[in-house]
Design a protein around this motif. Structure first.
Motif, PDB file in Angstrom:
ATOM      1  N   ARG A 711       0.869  -1.182   0.000  1.00 42.19           N
ATOM      2  CA  ARG A 711       0.000   0.000   0.000  1.00 42.19           C
ATOM      3  C   ARG A 711       0.904   1.231   0.000  1.00 42.19           C
ATOM      4  NH1 ARG A 711      -5.305   0.478   1.418  1.00 42.19           N
ATOM      5  NH2 ARG A 711      -5.263  -1.604   2.328  1.00 42.19           N
ATOM      6  N   GLU A 731      -0.798   4.888  -7.559  1.00 35.16           N
ATOM      7  CA  GLU A 731      -1.216   4.539  -6.210  1.00 35.16           C
ATOM      8  C   GLU A 731      -1.546   3.053  -6.190  1.00 35.16           C
ATOM      9  OE1 GLU A 731      -3.228   8.332  -4.166  1.00 35.16           O
ATOM     10  OE2 GLU A 731      -4.395   7.500  -5.832  1.00 35.16           O
ATOM     11  N   CYS A 732      -0.929   2.327  -5.285  1.00 35.32           N
ATOM     12  CA  CYS A 732      -1.081   0.880  -5.227  1.00 35.32           C
ATOM     13  C   CYS A 732      -1.760   0.487  -3.928  1.00 35.32           C
ATOM     14  CB  CYS A 732       0.281   0.188  -5.336  1.00 35.32           C
ATOM     15  SG  CYS A 732       1.175   0.627  -6.858  1.00 35.32           S
ATOM     16  N   ASP A 733      -2.745  -0.433  -4.022  1.00 31.03           N
ATOM     17  CA  ASP A 733      -3.508  -0.870  -2.859  1.00 31.03           C
ATOM     18  C   ASP A 733      -3.689  -2.385  -2.944  1.00 31.03           C
ATOM     19  OD1 ASP A 733      -5.081  -1.187  -0.672  1.00 31.03           O
ATOM     20  OD2 ASP A 733      -6.792  -0.059  -1.452  1.00 31.03           O
ATOM     21  N   ASP A 746       1.260  -5.991  -7.825  1.00 32.89           N
ATOM     22  CA  ASP A 746       0.661  -4.870  -7.099  1.00 32.89           C
ATOM     23  C   ASP A 746      -0.543  -4.338  -7.857  1.00 32.89           C
ATOM     24  OD1 ASP A 746       2.587  -5.117  -5.190  1.00 32.89           O
ATOM     25  OD2 ASP A 746       3.822  -3.454  -5.911  1.00 32.89           O
ATOM     26  N   CYS A 748      -2.304  -1.440  -8.845  1.00 32.84           N
ATOM     27  CA  CYS A 748      -1.989  -0.020  -8.939  1.00 32.84           C
ATOM     28  C   CYS A 748      -2.886   0.671  -9.948  1.00 32.84           C
ATOM     29  CB  CYS A 748      -0.531   0.179  -9.355  1.00 32.84           C
ATOM     30  SG  CYS A 748       0.667  -0.531  -8.202  1.00 32.84           S
TER      31      CYS A 748
END
Length: 870
Positions: A711, A731-733, A746, A748
């Motif tokens: 994250r 933005e990676c979650d 990831d 993203c």
């Protein structure tokens, strides 16, 4: 010039009594009173009292004993003088007189050979009021007991002395728990010069012949009479405060409690000549000086508020603190302060040779002389009015910091001052110790600290030369034309040597808005890993500026207020100033090059002799602002700040002109045959660039984070074109599974941004003050936004639509501009609404007109409260 040659024999200070006498003889007398003495008849002495005589006589019988003791119920010398007669063939050397009470109000004089006299009492009825003693060797007062050469002082005992004269005696000794003194206590003689050479003792003489010693022992002591050796002492609370004026060749004060020399007390051993003498067959020359000592009391202090004057030495000894108040005057040929506590000076100490040894030394007074040696276990301060003017100054600190000046304008003296290593942050708009050091304390009115010596040698953990003088731009001030600087305050802290300046610090040496210099050809040697020359306080900031722009096509139709950013100094301290007319040698004393630095930050360095640098980073940093100065202005500013050549005590200065790094001689390594191995950098700090980078970094920070392994956010690309900042980010979650490759990656998302840098600066600086208005940009904008909503509808500027066809839906603020005196404001705004179109195809259409409104700033700012202009 004081001489010690006499053409006769006089009586002066203490020598030991012979110890080979046979046995003591004691006689006790009571009952019969003649001439105020209570006694029966005795074959040891006789008393003669005649009404027509102005004195009484106490005649001792001839004796083969050296020590004779007699006792009385009371011993009073009042209306008449008392003459004590010693037969020429008598072997008496010491007479002990014991009584329940003593009252001396007249003259006691020994006729015949001089002897020692001890007056011993065990009550508090022991006083002298206008008494005088003549032709006595040692004069001793004891409130306690005396036996077998041992004096035991009685606890709670009191002896009172008021105006005592004993010209020519060798020693006046007083032993009592409390000693009350007043008036003048004087052992000196008067003399005149003989026409054929030498001197003659004369009561009418105009010269002072120092003769004798005053020795006061206050406390519960056990002491050997023969050599005044202290056997034991019972320490106690309370304070011994001798009052009055004391005059003798030497003055000694020994106490088992606190010692205070009151403001109106004077201890004076100064004289025109010293009186030598013989006593009991031995030659004696007095050892002049003032000696103050606390005996074996770990917490009893020495306090000096009065005057200590001597032609020779003045010594203070204690285990606890020693304080010389601002009323103190200490003047002698030599001065020594020895303690395990703190030595504090707020008065005047003046001596040829001075030595101070303690756990800490604080000077806020004046010290003058030929030589000052300071050895301290901890910190040493010369601050808040401190002045040291000596030939040779040597300061050695075992584990502490030497501070000339002060870190703030507040009094802060911790048990151990913390190391504050200076740093230079090129990304900051705030510089100097002021921004990193905040301590509580009482604000001091005098921040001056000056040291000037032929030679200066200082060794400590760190050395600081700091002037805390600083200015903060007020809300109604403008520094556009320069900064009004008080030159007295700007030059109030200095550390200057004439021939040699040697500074050694294991951590750093910092010169902050102060003066550090070598006045003549010689050596300026610096031994430290970090040598900083800086300003105590320097702050610059960006601020909103507005400008009126006139349209070249529609001249006179309207004008537009455009907004931008500039920089200005908002807090100021004078530059640090380092100079040398001789050689400058800078090294840390090690052969290994690690992080040694010599930094000149926005300040002055000018070396007229050769410079020697050993393996260090040498950097000078200037301040780049928008102000353009003439060469003559720069010369005047530098001449005033660097050398004190100021037209008045207030000058107008510019921070941009106050940076100089000049090495006018050759530059070498420490060996003159080897070129310097140091690296030199010169740089300028552009405040606007730094502030711009700060707001860009702050904007980008929203895309940069890392809360866990999967994250996070990061900026992938940045580009600046003119005023526009663009870029991309991701933005990676968590993670997501990709079936066709059979693994997790990831999860993203990607995005982009586009932002005006001006708008970022505007947002960052909107709370800064605009000019000298006292208001921020945000406050003026808020008031102007409300103000335009109160304006009446204006006609079509193009004269196409009559007013009757216009309706107004909104008045929108765009920007503003201020006049040069900040009293008038021009607001650019939008009037928007609908235009009714009658007739065929009737209906309406939208319109937008741009207008400006010029009015008083005070009128607009009246809208600032929430309730106003609604």
């Amino acid at each position: 010039m004081r001489l010690t040659t006499f053409c006769f024999v006089v009586i002066a200070i203490f020598v030991s009594v012979k110890s080979n006498y046979t046995s003591a003889s004691t006689a006790i007398f009571w009952d019969v009173q003649i001439a105020s003495y209570n006694f029966p008849e005795s074959d040891l002495f006789s008393v003669t009292s005649q009404s027509e005589s102005n004195f009484d006589t106490l005649a001792l019988a001839s004796s083969s004993l050296s020590d004779v003791s007699i006792s009385f119920n009371s011993f009073i010398v009042d209306s008449k003088a008392l003459y004590i007669y010693i037969p020429a063939d008598s072997l008496i050397e010491k007479l002990s007189i014991r009584s329940q009470s003593f009252s001396f109000n007249n003259v006691i004089k020994v006729i015949g050979k001089p002897i020692d006299i001890i007056f011993i009492s065990t009550s508090n009825n022991f006083s002298c009021n206008g008494c005088s003693f003549e032709n006595i060797g040692r004069l001793t007062f004891v409130n306690g007991t005396f036996s077998s050469d041992i004096i035991d002082v009685r606890s709670g005992s009191i002896i009172s002395l008021n105006n005592l004269k004993a010209p020519g005696i060798q020693s006046l000794e007083v032993f009592s728990d409390s000693i009350n003194t007043a008036g003048v206590i004087d052992l000196n003689l008067n003399a005149v010069a003989h026409p054929e050479g030498g001197y003659i003792i004369s009561n009418q003489g105009n010269l002072v012949a120092g003769a004798g010693g005053i020795n006061l022992y206050s406390g519960s002591f056990r002491i050997k009479y023969s050599d005044l050796d202290i056997i034991s002492v019972n320490t106690s609370t309370g304070t011994f405060s001798p009052q009055g004026t004391f005059k003798a060749a030497s003055i000694g004060i020994v106490s088992a409690k606190n010692v205070e020399i009151p403001i109106n007390t004077e201890l004076n051993t100064m004289s025109d000549l010293l009186a030598t003498s013989t006593r009991q067959g031995s030659f004696y020359a007095p050892s002049e000086g003032i000696f103050i000592q606390v005996a074996k009391h770990p917490s009893a202090a020495v306090t000096v508020k009065g005057k200590l004057y001597s032609d020779n030495i003045i010594t203070t000894k204690s285990i606890s603190n020693q304080t010389f108040h601002n009323s103190a005057r200490v003047m002698g040929q030599a001065f020594k302060s020895l303690t395990k506590g703190v030595v504090s000076n707020y008065g005047l100490i003046e001596a040829d040779i001075m030595g101070i040894n303690g756990s800490k030394f604080i000077n806020s007074g004046s010290i003058r002389g030929a030589k000052l040696d300071v050895e301290s276990a901890g910190d040493v301060y010369n601050s808040f009015g401190g002045e040291i003017l000596v030939g040779l100054l040597s300061i050695k600190i075992d584990d502490g910091i030497f501070v000339n000046g002060s870190r703030t304008n507040k009094l802060y003296r911790p048990s151990k001052l913390a190391i504050e290593t200076p740093v230079l942050d090129m990304t900051s708009t705030k510089h100097g110790l002021y921004n990193f050091y905040t301590e509580s304390g009482t604000v001091q009115s005098n921040l001056a600290a000056n040291i000037h010596a032929n030679e200066i040698r200082v060794s400590a953990n760190a050395i600081e030369n700091i002037n805390p003088y600083n200015l903060k731009k007020g809300s109604s001030e403008s520094w556009d034309s320069g900064i009004r600087v008080n030159t007295t305050f700007a030059n109030q802290v200095s550390l200057i040597a004439e021939n040699y300046l040697g500074l050694k610090a294991s951590n750093y040496i910092r010169n902050s808005s102060a003066i550090l210099g070598l006045e003549q050809r010689g050596d300026f040697e610096v031994n430290t890993p970090k040598f900083y020359n800086e300003r105590y306080r320097l702050e610059a900031d960006s601020f909103i500026v507005s400008q009126l722009t006139y349209d070249s096509i529609n001249t006179g139709k309207y004008n537009e207020a455009t907004v931008g950013s500039e920089t200005k100094v908002i807090a100021y301290s004078p530059p640090g100033r380092i100079y040398s007319y001789g050689k400058l040698k800078v090294s840390d004393g090690n052969s290994i090059n690690e992080d040694e630095e010599f930094i000149n930050a926005f300040s002055y360095v000018e070396i007229f002799g050769d410079s020697h640098f050993h393996q260090l980073e040498l950097k000078t940093v200037g301040l780049e602002l928008t102000k353009v100065l003439s060469e003559s202005s720069v010369v005047k500013i530098r001449s005033c700040m660097m050398w004190g050549n100021c037209a008045s005590n207030v000058v107008t200065s510019h921070a941009e002109a106050e940076t100089l790094f000049s090495l006018q001689g050759n530059v070498y390594g420490l060996n003159q045959d080897i070129v310097s191995e140091s690296n030199y950098y010169q740089d300028s700090l552009n405040v606007l660039e730094v502030r711009t980078q700060e707001v860009i970094n702050e904007y980008l920070s929203q895309f940069i984070y890392n809360t866990s392994e999967n994250r996070y956010g990061e900026v992938t690309n940045i580009k600046i074109e003119g005023d526009i900042l663009t870029g991309t980010y991701k933005e990676c979650d968590g993670q997501r599974f990709i079936p066709y490759i059979g693994r997790y990656v990831d999860n993203c998302a990607f995005g982009s941004f586009r932002k005006s840098i001006s708008s970022l600066l505007e947002a960052a600086t909107e709370d800064n003050e605009v000019g000298n208005t006292g208001y921020s940009y945000a406050q003026i904008k808020q008031a102007a936004t409300k103000f335009v909503k109160t304006l009446p509808m204006k006609s079509d500027p193009n004269n196409v639509y009559p007013d009757i066809f216009l309706t107004v839906e909104r008045m929108s603020f765009m920007s503003y501009a201020l006049s040069s005196d900040y009293k008038t404001i021009t607001i650019s705004y939008i009037q928007a609404g609908k235009v009714v179109t009658p007739g065929a195809g009737s209906g309406y259409q939208n319109y937008t007109f741009r207008f400006t409104e010029t009015t008083l700033l005070s009128t607009v700012m009246a809208c600032l409260p929430d309730s106003a202009c609604n």
